[in-house]
Design a protein around this motif. Structure first.
Motif, PDB file in Angstrom:
ATOM      1  N   ARG A 154      -6.865  -8.263  -1.698  1.00 19.64           N
ATOM      2  CA  ARG A 154      -7.403  -6.970  -2.118  1.00 19.64           C
ATOM      3  C   ARG A 154      -7.938  -6.192  -0.905  1.00 19.64           C
ATOM      4  O   ARG A 154      -7.689  -4.991  -0.780  1.00 19.64           O
ATOM      5  N   ALA A 174       0.826  -1.208   0.000  1.00 14.74           N
ATOM      6  CA  ALA A 174       0.000   0.000   0.000  1.00 14.74           C
ATOM      7  C   ALA A 174       0.863   1.262   0.000  1.00 14.74           C
ATOM      8  O   ALA A 174       0.519   2.263  -0.645  1.00 14.74           O
ATOM      9  N   VAL A 181      -6.185   1.052  -5.703  1.00 15.73           N
ATOM     10  CA  VAL A 181      -5.913  -0.391  -5.593  1.00 15.73           C
ATOM     11  C   VAL A 181      -6.423  -1.116  -6.835  1.00 15.73           C
ATOM     12  O   VAL A 181      -5.708  -1.952  -7.415  1.00 15.73           O
ATOM     13  N   ASP A 182      -7.629  -0.824  -7.261  1.00 20.02           N
ATOM     14  CA  ASP A 182      -8.172  -1.474  -8.459  1.00 20.02           C
ATOM     15  C   ASP A 182      -7.291  -1.209  -9.677  1.00 20.02           C
ATOM     16  O   ASP A 182      -7.015  -2.117 -10.472  1.00 20.02           O
ATOM     17  N   GLU A 230      -6.274   2.896   2.732  1.00 18.15           N
ATOM     18  CA  GLU A 230      -7.250   3.831   3.297  1.00 18.15           C
ATOM     19  C   GLU A 230      -6.715   4.455   4.589  1.00 18.15           C
ATOM     20  O   GLU A 230      -6.807   5.675   4.794  1.00 18.15           O
ATOM     21  N   GLU A 279      -6.372  -2.652   0.379  1.00 20.59           N
ATOM     22  CA  GLU A 279      -7.285  -1.513   0.352  1.00 20.59           C
ATOM     23  C   GLU A 279      -7.433  -0.896   1.744  1.00 20.59           C
ATOM     24  O   GLU A 279      -7.403   0.335   1.900  1.00 20.59           O
ATOM     25  N   GLU A 280      -7.576  -1.743   2.755  1.00 15.41           N
ATOM     26  CA  GLU A 280      -7.678  -1.235   4.125  1.00 15.41           C
ATOM     27  C   GLU A 280      -6.416  -0.468   4.515  1.00 15.41           C
ATOM     28  O   GLU A 280      -6.483   0.625   5.108  1.00 15.41           O
ATOM     29  N   SER A 312      -9.991   7.606  -5.133  1.00 11.04           N
ATOM     30  CA  SER A 312     -10.109   7.044  -3.787  1.00 11.04           C
ATOM     31  C   SER A 312      -9.084   5.933  -3.626  1.00 11.04           C
ATOM     32  O   SER A 312      -8.570   5.401  -4.620  1.00 11.04           O
ATOM     33  N   PRO A 313      -8.761   5.562  -2.374  1.00 12.17           N
ATOM     34  CA  PRO A 313      -7.847   4.433  -2.181  1.00 12.17           C
ATOM     35  C   PRO A 313      -8.319   3.170  -2.881  1.00 12.17           C
ATOM     36  O   PRO A 313      -7.512   2.450  -3.478  1.00 12.17           O
ATOM     37  N   ALA A 314      -9.609   2.888  -2.830  1.00 10.64           N
ATOM     38  CA  ALA A 314     -10.120   1.687  -3.488  1.00 10.64           C
ATOM     39  C   ALA A 314      -9.883   1.739  -4.989  1.00 10.64           C
ATOM     40  O   ALA A 314      -9.528   0.733  -5.617  1.00 10.64           O
TER      41      ALA A 314
END
Length: 510
Positions: A485, A423, A464-465, A493, A489-490, A459-461
């Protein structure tokens, strides 16, 4: 100017340049272990940067000093003339300056006997690989130099330079990629009936010998007349694996000034390192080798356990330190380790995420090794820049962190610290800024692609995607794993919301 250790010293006045002609002026304790003038060339090394000069070249000189042999090195620089310009006027001589908290030591190394810039002398490089006196070709070209997909290990035939090398084969255009240069040299060696040879990768890749063998085979398979060459290579060329370990930060003007004070000579080729060094080599050579075991290397039938420990414990921790450290504003590794939160996160990464995935060799004290790594990272005299370690992350993540994550998930564990390392890389490449807003350059062969896929991620999500959609980095299995995933993602965030301090605190507490 402040010298290491806090003493104030002035910049020394100009001095004669280090060379064979001035070597006699160097005190005996700093001189090469062998007479460079008497050393013939038996090794061609591709990628003669600082790491090779601080590591393999030192081992090789020590091996020759202990057991003899014409194992001098022809150092080949791939990207620029800079090393040739540094070492050429010095007859290949340079100083290895080792720093730790207790002080510094210096030795002049004379194992490099010839120098070559591949961009200017491709014919000479091909002839050297084909020469019967060359029995060993070694490589430290960094992960990106192999032009392969880290997730699959296969040659990237769509890479523009690889494609140009293949297209130019029939027109005798000199190859520009490392794999193309090796295949051209091996083809010339076969034509000259110059005998067997060994290609030894010393880069941070799992099973680097097998990877190199596969890439050479992929290149040959793409040639119109490659079958015969591939059969000759299978019979005449060995590709042992190796594991290398020594921290080699970038040299500074202060380091060069310190060497001048120690030697009384100016050295433009100084390399800086730590006292620690390690080399584990698969003992599978086609035409002999230096007696590296006499210099402290481990020669073994199976490098894999040592390799996994080093890549996952040292390199995985190094990358995690680098990305978290950069985001938090730490310029050097020692500064990042001095941050209690980051240090605790790295300790958890090693103990909880990495060690359970390892097959530790009998008698190896992995707890001691972990502590030694933390001590080495904390060495205040090295000034190892986090930005230097952060380079080429897309090529490094698979072997440094993703293998650990895959194995941990397969065993039913949650590798939270390793996922925070991933991350942190995502945050670094998608924002290009520290938490304080300082711009952070992204030096990566996929930099343009990374910027392109994350440009619209709000966004963070979404970040990640976007990044998990790069199969050349993440493959296909991990992105399809909902647990992976979710963990990444956590972590991203929390990193985005609470910064490095909050993210490491939550990861360590979980």
């Amino acid at each position: 100017m402040a010298a290491r250790g806090g003493d104030v010293m002035s910049t020394p006045a100009p001095a004669p340049r280090l060379s064979l002609g001035t070597l006699d002026a160097v005190e005996a304790g700093h001189r090469p272990r062998v007479d460079p003038r008497a050393l013939g060339v038996g090794v061609v090394h591709l990628g003669i940067g600082a790491f090779h000069r601080a590591h393999q070249a030192v081992y090789t000189e020590d091996a020759v000093a202990a057991a003899g042999g014409d194992w001098g090195i022809c150092g080949v620089t791939q990207r620029s003339r800079s090393v040739v310009e540094q070492l050429g006027p010095q007859d290949g001589l340079y100083t290895v300056l080792a720093h730790d908290a207790g002080g510094s030591s210096a030795r002049v190394v004379g194992a490099v006997r010839e120098l070559l810039f591949a961009g200017e002398e491709p014919g000479r490089l091909r002839a050297l690989i084909a020469a019967p006196t060359t029995r060993l070709v070694t490589l430290t070209v960094t992960e990106k130099g192999y032009r392969h997909d880290p997730a699959t290990g296969r040659l990237r035939r769509a890479d523009p330079d690889v494609a140009a090398d293949l297209d130019g084969w029939s027109t005798a255009r000199p190859p520009r990629t490392v794999v193309g240069q090796l295949v051209a040299g091996l083809a010339a060696r076969r034509a000259a009936d110059a005998g067997p040879v060994t290609l030894l990768s010393c880069d941070n890749l799992p099973a680097n010998g097998a990877v190199l063998r596969g890439l050479v085979g992929d290149f040959c398979a793409a040639l119109p007349d490659g079958d015969g060459l591939r059969e000759w290579i299978a019979a005449s060329v060995r590709f042992p694996s190796s594991m290398v370990d020594r921290i080699v930060p970038a040299t500074t003007p202060a380091d060069r000034d310190q060497v001048q004070r120690l030697l009384g000579l100016r050295d433009e080729g100084v390399v800086v390192t730590e006292p620690f060094r390690q080399w584990v080599v698969e003992d599978d050579f086609a035409a002999g080798r230096p007696a590296w075991e006499r210099a402290g290397a481990v020669l073994t039938a199976d490098v894999a356990p040592y390799e996994a420990m080093k890549l996952r414990l040292l390199n995985g921790s190094h990358s995690t330190l680098a990305y978290l450290g950069l985001l938090a504003g730490h310029e050097h590794v020692a500064d990042a380790v001095a941050d209690d939160g980051i240090a605790a996160l790295v300790d958890r990464l090693m103990a909880h995420d990495v060690v359970p995935t390892l097959a530790v060799p009998d008698g190896f004290d992995v707890a001691r090794y972990r502590q030694d790594l933390l001590d080495r990272f904390a060495n205040p005299a090295l000034h190892h820049r986090t930005l230097q370690i952060a380079m080429d992350g897309s090529q490094k993540l698979p072997q440094r962190l993703l293998g650990t994550i895959s194995d941990a998930l397969a065993a039913g564990r949650e590798p939270r610290a390793a996922c925070l390392g991933v991350a942190a890389w995502m945050r670094y490449v998608s924002t290009g800024r520290s938490e304080a807003g300082v711009a952070l350059p992204v030096d990566d062969p996929l930099a343009a692609r990374l910027g392109e896929v994350t440009a619209g991620a709000g966004s963070p999500a979404a970040v990640v995607d976007a990044l998990l959609g790069l199969p050349e980095v993440f493959g296909t299995d991990l992105p399809a794993d909902a647990r992976f995933r979710a963990l990444v993602e956590e972590a991203l965030e929390v990193l985005t919301r609470d910064g490095v301090a909050g993210a490491v605190r939550e990861s360590v507490a979980s």
